[in-house]
Motif scaffolding. Structure first.
Motif, PDB file in Angstrom:
ATOM      1  N   LYS B  30       0.810  -1.203   0.000  1.00  0.00           N
ATOM      2  CA  LYS B  30       0.000   0.000   0.000  1.00  0.00           C
ATOM      3  C   LYS B  30       0.853   1.266   0.000  1.00  0.00           C
ATOM      4  O   LYS B  30       0.458   2.284  -0.542  1.00  0.00           O
ATOM      5  CB  LYS B  30      -0.892  -0.007   1.241  1.00  0.00           C
ATOM      6  N   SER B  31       2.011   1.204   0.645  1.00  0.00           N
ATOM      7  CA  SER B  31       2.793   2.438   0.732  1.00  0.00           C
ATOM      8  C   SER B  31       3.883   2.518  -0.321  1.00  0.00           C
ATOM      9  O   SER B  31       4.389   3.594  -0.582  1.00  0.00           O
ATOM     10  CB  SER B  31       3.400   2.584   2.117  1.00  0.00           C
ATOM     11  N   SER B  33       4.024  -0.019  -3.271  1.00  0.00           N
ATOM     12  CA  SER B  33       3.733  -0.987  -4.323  1.00  0.00           C
ATOM     13  C   SER B  33       4.896  -1.942  -4.601  1.00  0.00           C
ATOM     14  O   SER B  33       5.228  -2.224  -5.739  1.00  0.00           O
ATOM     15  CB  SER B  33       3.233  -0.332  -5.613  1.00  0.00           C
ATOM     16  N   ARG B 170      -1.119   6.286   2.132  1.00  0.00           N
ATOM     17  CA  ARG B 170      -1.986   6.062   0.984  1.00  0.00           C
ATOM     18  C   ARG B 170      -1.614   6.973  -0.166  1.00  0.00           C
ATOM     19  O   ARG B 170      -1.627   6.566  -1.337  1.00  0.00           O
ATOM     20  CB  ARG B 170      -3.441   6.276   1.394  1.00  0.00           C
ATOM     21  N   SER B 171      -1.253   8.204   0.171  1.00  0.00           N
ATOM     22  CA  SER B 171      -0.911   9.137  -0.904  1.00  0.00           C
ATOM     23  C   SER B 171       0.370   8.713  -1.616  1.00  0.00           C
ATOM     24  O   SER B 171       0.475   8.803  -2.835  1.00  0.00           O
ATOM     25  CB  SER B 171      -0.782  10.554  -0.352  1.00  0.00           C
ATOM     26  N   ALA B 173       1.508   5.686  -1.945  1.00  0.00           N
ATOM     27  CA  ALA B 173       1.231   4.527  -2.796  1.00  0.00           C
ATOM     28  C   ALA B 173       0.555   4.971  -4.080  1.00  0.00           C
ATOM     29  O   ALA B 173       0.827   4.446  -5.148  1.00  0.00           O
ATOM     30  CB  ALA B 173       0.344   3.532  -2.065  1.00  0.00           C
ATOM     31  N   ASP B 174      -0.311   5.958  -3.968  1.00  0.00           N
ATOM     32  CA  ASP B 174      -1.060   6.392  -5.129  1.00  0.00           C
ATOM     33  C   ASP B 174      -0.163   7.079  -6.138  1.00  0.00           C
ATOM     34  O   ASP B 174      -0.186   6.761  -7.325  1.00  0.00           O
ATOM     35  CB  ASP B 174      -2.190   7.319  -4.693  1.00  0.00           C
ATOM     36  N   ASN B 175       0.624   8.026  -5.664  1.00  0.00           N
ATOM     37  CA  ASN B 175       1.510   8.732  -6.589  1.00  0.00           C
ATOM     38  C   ASN B 175       2.665   9.335  -5.808  1.00  0.00           C
ATOM     39  O   ASN B 175       2.520  10.336  -5.109  1.00  0.00           O
ATOM     40  CB  ASN B 175       0.741   9.832  -7.316  1.00  0.00           C
ATOM     41  N   SER B 179       2.900  13.195  -4.099  1.00  0.00           N
ATOM     42  CA  SER B 179       2.908  13.370  -2.649  1.00  0.00           C
ATOM     43  C   SER B 179       4.200  14.038  -2.185  1.00  0.00           C
ATOM     44  O   SER B 179       4.204  14.808  -1.226  1.00  0.00           O
ATOM     45  CB  SER B 179       2.689  12.043  -1.944  1.00  0.00           C
ATOM     46  N   ASP B 236      -4.477  -4.137  -2.220  1.00  0.00           N
ATOM     47  CA  ASP B 236      -4.290  -2.948  -1.406  1.00  0.00           C
ATOM     48  C   ASP B 236      -5.377  -2.790  -0.357  1.00  0.00           C
ATOM     49  O   ASP B 236      -5.653  -1.693   0.093  1.00  0.00           O
ATOM     50  CB  ASP B 236      -4.214  -1.708  -2.290  1.00  0.00           C
ATOM     51  N   LEU B 286      -8.716  -2.071  -5.320  1.00  0.00           N
ATOM     52  CA  LEU B 286      -9.063  -0.912  -6.121  1.00  0.00           C
ATOM     53  C   LEU B 286      -9.037  -1.299  -7.594  1.00  0.00           C
ATOM     54  O   LEU B 286      -8.059  -1.851  -8.080  1.00  0.00           O
ATOM     55  CB  LEU B 286      -8.046   0.196  -5.848  1.00  0.00           C
ATOM     56  N   GLU B 288      -8.386  -0.521 -11.088  1.00  0.00           N
ATOM     57  CA  GLU B 288      -7.702   0.531 -11.827  1.00  0.00           C
ATOM     58  C   GLU B 288      -8.074   0.416 -13.291  1.00  0.00           C
ATOM     59  O   GLU B 288      -7.888  -0.623 -13.911  1.00  0.00           O
ATOM     60  CB  GLU B 288      -6.189   0.360 -11.683  1.00  0.00           C
TER      61      GLU B 288
END
Lengths: 356, 292
Positions: B30-31, B33, B170-171, B173-175, B179, B236, B286, B288
């Motif tokens: 999650k943090s 990938s 979470r941020s 992991a997302d991008n 972040s 995730d 999630l 994608e």
């Protein structure tokens, strides 16, 4: 005869033909041909049986490692099932030879094809999603194939193993390390030739495009999933081919060696040799095989001379440790592997004394 | 009937353990990938540290437990600092291969120190924790594993939902780049997630050790069984890890009980292939969607 020319001091390529050349200089071409001649003329004559055995194992491992490199290094997909696919090749070859009495030179490529087919079955899940799913699917493949090899007893004879007939090629019986040396290295040259040339075609360039940026690749009109599957099939074919030769060379095979450890070993060969470099796979295969033999020799010495009396020393943990450390150190300090080390050594000779 | 219920209970408890083990794995994914192939070795490390503290140093159980948790927390921190930080920004394939290498190192080290033998903890769980329902007996370990599983599930649920660190994770992991530009300390996020993951892994290692005994090979193979669990639950999703763990645990015990014991270890992977074919993002993962 053309004039020998040497490396220019920079990238002066002016056309695609120059970009596609395999040997940048005539000197490189001559060196490769000379070393091949030396390899075939000298090595089998001067080396003893044990050394020749190790060299043969290196040759077989190189074929499988080149296959894995096409997948990992060029297409950017990690496979954790290469050891199992090697096993599928070995068993396919053995079954072709014993049950169907297929001659050696047909059985080996057929084993490769069977492995490619089975590899594609495990590659299909990656069609749905990109990223790391192929890695996980191959991990599943590793365990499922191991289970099938052990438990499908009517076909694989389970844990008893299969004994192969002697390989014959065009009426000549192949026996001993020396005969197999020629077989193994001729096929290694053939497979290297094929791999190098696949990478120069549109397929090879599509693989590289997928590795570097799959979204952009799809935008350029490359059907990613078909190409991923193709890369996976090619890589499994190499594993199966090598596995079948290995089975003939070993004469009898059991299910034991084809475990996750073998898969990790092949990955280590690719990483240590250099991802995305065909010659690197051969370096990596040599490195790992020699490392294995050295560790075995070291533990033998320690056991027999009694330096470490009373200490329960077995090869397994030390091998694991040495393996782990070589992988980790290479990734941290030379991620492009032995091929890069070799390039640095060469160019430092070339640029001497004015390298900066 | 009793056999069925006993299998059900066993399956649920083992499933909770798989879920717990998977939770640490999901934490890292999650943090950052990253698929952590050294997860089983982290489990084993926790189990062995606890073993050494309890049998060799003879510390009281509670103290040993706290020290083990602190030790695995530090271990995760050190792993991140030594091996993973130099690779921030490198292609993911190197990071994953690094965890494969780390797995070998840890396995080798543990085999060197403790050998490949099977150890068992001294019996320390109070017997009155066990639950007796008719002829069905639920041993205390299982009760504890379920309690701890639920506890951590809620804890992590709140952590990711409400705490600022959880939201940072979470941020990242997302991008990662976005972040960074918003002032998230990505390095601290990585360090913390590895440390927490190692802590959770250590704890599940201890519980697994109580149930099955402590053996390097067994525990590190549990680390690989985490993959079907997280794929089923969604790579995730923390809650998905628990649900996936439960399903895989039940599946395993029922196959082992009714079909054949040798099939038991392969069934999760067969399921894994089917999930990848049918619903690759798992039950709660999630979805994608990416179009070119």
């Amino acid at each position: 005869m053309r004039k020998l020319h040497f490396h220019p001091c920079g990238n002066f390529r002016e056309g695609y033909e120059q970009e596609l050349t395999i040997y940048e200089t005539d000197f490189g071409r001559t060196a490769v041909f000379l070393s091949l001649v030396l390899l075939f003329a000298l090595v089998p004559v001067i080396s003893g049986p044990y050394v020749l055995y190790v060299i043969n194992i290196i040759g077989i491992a190189s074929i499988a490692a080149i296959g894995l490199n096409i997948l990992v290094g060029y297409t950017g997909q990690i496979s954790l099932g290469h050891g199992a696919f090697f096993g599928v090749g070995a068993y396919a070859g053995a079954i072709f030879a014993t049950a169907l009495h297929v001659p050696f030179w047909v059985a080996v490529p057929c084993a490769g094809l069977v492995t490619a087919l089975i590899g594609m079955i495990f590659g299909i899940p990656s069609v749905r999603l990109k990223g790391l799913y192929l890695t996980i699917a191959t991990l599943a493949g590793q365990f499922i194939i191991e289970y099938v090899l052990v438990h499908w007893e009517t076909l694989t004879k389970g844990t008893m193993g299969i004994v192969l007939p002697k390989a014959t090629l065009f009426g000549i019986s192949l026996e001993g390390d020396r005969a197999f040396f020629y077989i193994i290295f001729l096929s290694l040259i053939l497979m290297t030739y094929i791999a190098v040339n696949i990478m120069r075609t549109r397929y090879g360039r599509a693989f590289v495009a997928i590795r570097d940026n799959d979204q952009a690749a799809e935008g350029m009109g490359i059907p990613i999933f078909r190409y991923k599957l193709l890369a996976f099939a090619i890589s499994s074919f190499y594993a199966g081919f090598a596995g079948a030769i290995w089975a003939y060379y070993m004469i009898s095979i059991t299910t034991e060696p084809f475990n996750l450890g073998l898969s990790v070993e092949y990955l280590a060969m690719v990483i240590i040799g250099g991802m995305g470099n065909i010659a690197g796979s051969i370096f990596g295969a040599t490195f790992i095989t020699v490392l294995n033999e050295i560790l075995r020799w070291l533990t033998d010495v320690f056991m027999n001379t009694g330096i470490l009396q009373g200490v329960e020393l077995s090869i397994a943990p030390i091998r694991e440790l040495a393996f782990g450390f070589t992988i980790v150190l290479f990734i941290l300090f030379e991620p492009r592997g032995l091929a890069e080390v070799w390039r640095i050594i060469r160019s430092s000779f070339r640029l001497w004394p004015f390298s900066y | 009937m009793d056999f069925l219920i006993q299998l059900l209970v066993n399956g649920i408890s083992i499933g909770f353990l798989y879920g717990l083990a998977a939770m640490g794995f999901v934490m890292i994914f999650k943090s950052s990938s990253v698929l952590n192939f050294a997860h089983g070795e982290l489990l084993a490390a926790g189990a062995f540290i606890f073993l050494t503290l309890v049998t060799w140093a003879k510390l009281p159980i509670f103290l040993a437990f706290v020290i083990t948790l602190a030790g695995t927390f530090v271990l995760g921190f050190v792993i991140e600092r030594l091996f993973l930080r130099p690779l921030i920004g490198e292609p993911l394939i190197y990071v994953i291969m690094l965890t494969v290498g780390l797995a070998s190192i840890f396995k080798g080290l543990m085999l060197l120190i403790w050998g490949g033998n099977l150890y068992i903890y001294p019996d320390f769980l109070p017997a009155h924790l066990s639950i007796q329902m008719g002829s069905i007996n639920i041993p205390p370990v299982y009760v504890i594993s379920i309690v701890i599983g639920l506890l951590f599930l809620t804890l992590f649920g709140f952590f990711f939902k409400f705490s600022s660190q959880g939201i940072y994770m979470r941020s990242v992991a997302d991008n990662q780049t976005a972040s960074l530009s918003l002032g998230v300390n990505v390095r601290r996020v990585f360090a913390l997630s590895w440390a927490i993951a190692a802590l959770v892994a250590g704890m599940s290692g201890i519980i697994l050790g109580i149930i099955n005994g402590i053996n390097v090979h067994d525990l590190s193979s549990v680390g690989l069984k985490v993959f079907p669990v997280v794929i089923l639950g969604g790579l995730d999703s923390i809650g998905g890890a628990i649900v996936g763990g439960l399903i895989i645990g039940l599946l395993e015990t029922f196959t082992g009980g009714y079909l054949s014991p040798s099939l038991r270890d392969v069934v999760p992977y067969i399921v894994l292939v089917f999930i990848l074919l049918v619903r690759p993002y798992g039950l709660f993962g999630l979805v994608e969607i990416e179009r070119v």
